[in-house]
Scaffold this motif. Structure first.
Motif, PDB file in Angstrom:
ATOM      1  N   SER A  28      14.842  12.441   6.217  1.00 62.42           N
ATOM      2  CA  SER A  28      14.820  11.000   6.016  1.00 62.42           C
ATOM      3  C   SER A  28      13.658  10.386   6.790  1.00 62.42           C
ATOM      4  O   SER A  28      13.473  10.664   7.975  1.00 62.42           O
ATOM      5  CB  SER A  28      16.141  10.380   6.478  1.00 62.42           C
ATOM      6  N   LEU A  29      12.867   9.556   6.099  1.00 66.72           N
ATOM      7  CA  LEU A  29      11.703   8.913   6.698  1.00 66.72           C
ATOM      8  C   LEU A  29      11.765   7.403   6.510  1.00 66.72           C
ATOM      9  O   LEU A  29      12.209   6.916   5.466  1.00 66.72           O
ATOM     10  CB  LEU A  29      10.404   9.426   6.056  1.00 66.72           C
ATOM     11  N   VAL A  30      11.316   6.685   7.520  1.00 67.71           N
ATOM     12  CA  VAL A  30      11.088   5.239   7.405  1.00 67.71           C
ATOM     13  C   VAL A  30       9.586   5.039   7.336  1.00 67.71           C
ATOM     14  O   VAL A  30       8.849   5.517   8.206  1.00 67.71           O
ATOM     15  CB  VAL A  30      11.691   4.472   8.597  1.00 67.71           C
ATOM     16  N   LEU A  31       9.122   4.345   6.298  1.00 71.04           N
ATOM     17  CA  LEU A  31       7.689   4.176   6.055  1.00 71.04           C
ATOM     18  C   LEU A  31       7.298   2.708   6.142  1.00 71.04           C
ATOM     19  O   LEU A  31       7.932   1.844   5.524  1.00 71.04           O
ATOM     20  CB  LEU A  31       7.316   4.709   4.666  1.00 71.04           C
ATOM     21  N   LEU A  32       6.239   2.443   6.905  1.00 68.42           N
ATOM     22  CA  LEU A  32       5.647   1.106   6.908  1.00 68.42           C
ATOM     23  C   LEU A  32       4.549   1.094   5.853  1.00 68.42           C
ATOM     24  O   LEU A  32       3.623   1.902   5.907  1.00 68.42           O
ATOM     25  CB  LEU A  32       5.051   0.779   8.281  1.00 68.42           C
ATOM     26  N   MET A  33       4.638   0.184   4.892  1.00 61.70           N
ATOM     27  CA  MET A  33       3.714   0.156   3.766  1.00 61.70           C
ATOM     28  C   MET A  33       2.850  -1.100   3.812  1.00 61.70           C
ATOM     29  O   MET A  33       3.325  -2.188   4.170  1.00 61.70           O
ATOM     30  CB  MET A  33       4.480   0.189   2.439  1.00 61.70           C
ATOM     31  N   ASP A  34       1.586  -0.953   3.417  1.00 62.01           N
ATOM     32  CA  ASP A  34       0.712  -2.124   3.353  1.00 62.01           C
ATOM     33  C   ASP A  34       0.760  -2.744   1.967  1.00 62.01           C
ATOM     34  O   ASP A  34       1.504  -2.280   1.084  1.00 62.01           O
ATOM     35  CB  ASP A  34      -0.721  -1.758   3.749  1.00 62.01           C
ATOM     36  N   SER A  35      -0.018  -3.786   1.746  1.00 70.45           N
ATOM     37  CA  SER A  35       0.021  -4.512   0.468  1.00 70.45           C
ATOM     38  C   SER A  35      -0.520  -3.687  -0.691  1.00 70.45           C
ATOM     39  O   SER A  35      -0.261  -4.002  -1.855  1.00 70.45           O
ATOM     40  CB  SER A  35      -0.780  -5.817   0.586  1.00 70.45           C
ATOM     41  N   ASP A  36      -1.275  -2.626  -0.402  1.00 73.85           N
ATOM     42  CA  ASP A  36      -1.793  -1.741  -1.452  1.00 73.85           C
ATOM     43  C   ASP A  36      -0.836  -0.609  -1.790  1.00 73.85           C
ATOM     44  O   ASP A  36      -1.149   0.257  -2.611  1.00 73.85           O
ATOM     45  CB  ASP A  36      -3.144  -1.147  -1.027  1.00 73.85           C
ATOM     46  N   GLY A  37       0.327  -0.597  -1.136  1.00 72.58           N
ATOM     47  CA  GLY A  37       1.306   0.442  -1.416  1.00 72.58           C
ATOM     48  C   GLY A  37       1.042   1.745  -0.691  1.00 72.58           C
ATOM     49  O   GLY A  37       1.592   2.789  -1.064  1.00 72.58           O
ATOM     50  N   ARG A  38       0.218   1.714   0.339  1.00 68.96           N
ATOM     51  CA  ARG A  38      -0.099   2.911   1.100  1.00 68.96           C
ATOM     52  C   ARG A  38       0.668   2.926   2.417  1.00 68.96           C
ATOM     53  O   ARG A  38       0.875   1.883   3.040  1.00 68.96           O
ATOM     54  CB  ARG A  38      -1.601   2.996   1.378  1.00 68.96           C
ATOM     55  N   CYS A  39       1.084   4.122   2.827  1.00 70.87           N
ATOM     56  CA  CYS A  39       1.861   4.261   4.058  1.00 70.87           C
ATOM     57  C   CYS A  39       0.969   4.091   5.284  1.00 70.87           C
ATOM     58  O   CYS A  39      -0.041   4.779   5.427  1.00 70.87           O
ATOM     59  CB  CYS A  39       2.542   5.633   4.068  1.00 70.87           C
TER      60      CYS A  39
END
Length: 209
Positions: free
Chosen positions: A121-132
């Motif tokens: 299980s991972l928690v991902l912070l994503m930017d406005s371009d959809g990149r982690c």
């Protein structure tokens, strides 16, 4: 972004990767015991045997060093309007909460020889371009630490379900390392490197002497 003032650092669980401590210890034993038994008997080790034993001992030592550095230095960081991550070498990186468009939680189904898959299980912070921007292994931290981190990031996590590594690499760029996205390629590359190093070692100490 440079490190912020008044940063709160959250340490990982001490029990995380406990089985890997045991595995690397076992690898060192596999390498060391035969060498000790041979030397105790008064016989001499051949260079191929030395190569074998030192390789196992080296892998175990490097593995322990990696785990020690990870637990000693890796941290989740919370500051004023920023969150960050400190890696095993103590290097820090921060992201302003304004740069975080969403937070998603996914389960990556890594393949396994002994089971259908190993879920992580991972928690991902994503930017406005959809990149982690940053990925956090949930099992490595307490629930409170993960909750504090996501709360400080200013977004409510969205659970996206189960992904295979290649699917995650495609749909959530940056969430999966190249080694997992292309396991066959990296296994082949690693095998070639190991064979090449072993051949060079044997050539230098056996053929050229």
């Amino acid at each position: 972004m440079e490190a912020a003032d008044d940063v709160r650092a959250l340490a990982p669980l001490g029990s995380y990767q406990r089985r890997w401590w045991v595995i690397f210890a076992y690898i060192m034993v596999v390498g060391a015991v035969p060498m000790v038994l041979v030397l105790a008997s008064g016989r001499h080790l051949s260079w191929p045997s030395v190569n074998f034993t030192l390789s196992f001992i080296g892998i175990g030592v490097l593995g322990w060093a990696y785990l020690w550095l990870w637990h000693a230095n890796t941290r989740l960081l919370i500051g004023r309007a920023v969150v960050g991550y400190q890696d095993l070498l103590g290097r820090r990186r921060f992201w302003p909460t304004s740069d975080i468009a969403r937070i998603v939680q996914v389960t990556i189904a890594y393949s396994s020889r002994y089971r259908a898959y190993i879920p992580q299980s991972l928690v991902l912070l994503m930017d406005s371009d959809g990149r982690c921007l940053c990925k956090v292994k949930v099992a490595a931290w307490t629930r409170d630490a993960v909750d504090s981190f996501t709360t400080a990031a200013g977004r409510t996590p969205e659970y996206l379900g189960l992904y295979k590594p290649r699917q995650a690499a495609k749909e959530l760029p940056g969430s999966v390392g190249l080694m997992y996205a292309h396991p066959v390629w990296w296994t082949a590359i690693f095998a070639v490197i190991v064979i090449a190093v072993g051949a060079l070692f044997d050539w230098y100490f056996v053929v050229s002497r």
